[in-house]
Design a protein around this motif. Sequence first.
Motif, short mmCIF file in Angstrom:
data_model
loop_
_atom_site.label_atom_id
_atom_site.label_comp_id
_atom_site.label_asym_id
_atom_site.label_seq_id
_atom_site.Cartn_x
_atom_site.Cartn_y
_atom_site.Cartn_z
N ARG A 79 -39.58 -96.47 30.99
CA ARG A 79 -39.81 -96.35 29.55
C ARG A 79 -39.24 -97.54 28.80
N MET A 80 -38.11 -98.05 29.29
CA MET A 80 -37.50 -99.22 28.65
C MET A 80 -38.23 -100.51 29.01
N GLY A 81 -39.08 -100.46 30.02
CA GLY A 81 -39.83 -101.64 30.42
C GLY A 81 -39.09 -102.53 31.40
N LEU A 82 -38.07 -102.01 32.05
CA LEU A 82 -37.29 -102.82 32.98
C LEU A 82 -37.83 -102.79 34.40
N VAL A 83 -38.47 -101.69 34.79
CA VAL A 83 -39.07 -101.59 36.12
C VAL A 83 -40.50 -101.08 35.97
N SER A 84 -41.29 -101.23 37.02
CA SER A 84 -42.68 -100.78 36.99
C SER A 84 -42.78 -99.30 37.36
N GLU A 85 -44.00 -98.78 37.29
CA GLU A 85 -44.25 -97.37 37.62
C GLU A 85 -43.90 -97.07 39.08
N SER A 86 -44.24 -97.97 39.97
CA SER A 86 -44.05 -97.73 41.41
C SER A 86 -42.75 -98.35 41.92
N ALA A 87 -41.73 -98.38 41.10
CA ALA A 87 -40.47 -99.02 41.46
C ALA A 87 -39.64 -98.10 42.34
N SER A 88 -38.68 -98.69 43.02
CA SER A 88 -37.73 -97.93 43.84
C SER A 88 -36.32 -98.32 43.43
N LEU A 89 -35.34 -97.74 44.09
CA LEU A 89 -33.96 -98.06 43.77
C LEU A 89 -33.61 -99.51 44.09
N ASP A 90 -34.32 -100.10 45.05
CA ASP A 90 -34.09 -101.51 45.37
C ASP A 90 -34.48 -102.40 44.19
N ASP A 91 -35.52 -102.00 43.45
CA ASP A 91 -35.92 -102.78 42.27
C ASP A 91 -34.85 -102.71 41.19
N ILE A 92 -34.15 -101.60 41.09
CA ILE A 92 -33.06 -101.49 40.12
C ILE A 92 -31.91 -102.40 40.54
N LEU A 93 -31.65 -102.46 41.83
CA LEU A 93 -30.57 -103.33 42.31
C LEU A 93 -30.91 -104.80 42.13
N ASN A 94 -32.19 -105.12 42.01
CA ASN A 94 -32.62 -106.51 41.82
C ASN A 94 -32.75 -106.89 40.35
N LEU A 95 -32.38 -106.00 39.43
CA LEU A 95 -32.47 -106.32 38.00
C LEU A 95 -31.54 -107.48 37.67
N ARG A 96 -32.01 -108.34 36.76
CA ARG A 96 -31.20 -109.46 36.30
C ARG A 96 -30.97 -109.31 34.81
N ILE A 97 -30.05 -110.09 34.29
CA ILE A 97 -29.70 -110.03 32.88
C ILE A 97 -30.90 -110.43 32.01
#
Length: 167
Positions: A79-97
Amino acid sequence: MGDPRKSKKSFHRPRRIWTTDQLNSELYTVGSFGLRNKRELWKAQTEIARFRNQARALLSLATEVRSEKETRLLRALNRMGLVSESASLDDILNLRIENLLERRLQTIVMKKSGTKSPHQARQVVVHGHVSIGDRIVNLPGYLVKTEEEPQITLHTNLPGPLNQSAT
């Protein structure tokens, strides 16, 4: 317990603030996104660290326990637009500033309106020339949700080149 009128800090500063590489990277990020000071950068870094810590905690849980919490976290970040619909927890760990700073109202106004610099976009927002739906938002650090992004409008009483791009 603490005084309820004095909330706790919303950021953690770096442990070593005088490292040359860190100073250069922070200065570049502050300048490219038009942040007022490094405290705004540190708030965003703390927020990203909080998301990553939640993902790390979920990875340590059993699969049947974490499924509901994982979908809730992924839905909120989507909802915040930080990850896609088909994201996983690994995508959250790859978030950058930069992912979080791209979702600030100041940055989105800079991209949509064609302002000359992020500082000019910040000024447009602070002066109350930007509204989301029916509501005027004058906070440049406001995190824009994906459903709010098409509702961002510039007021037509702006002088200069911004007026032509808004019409």
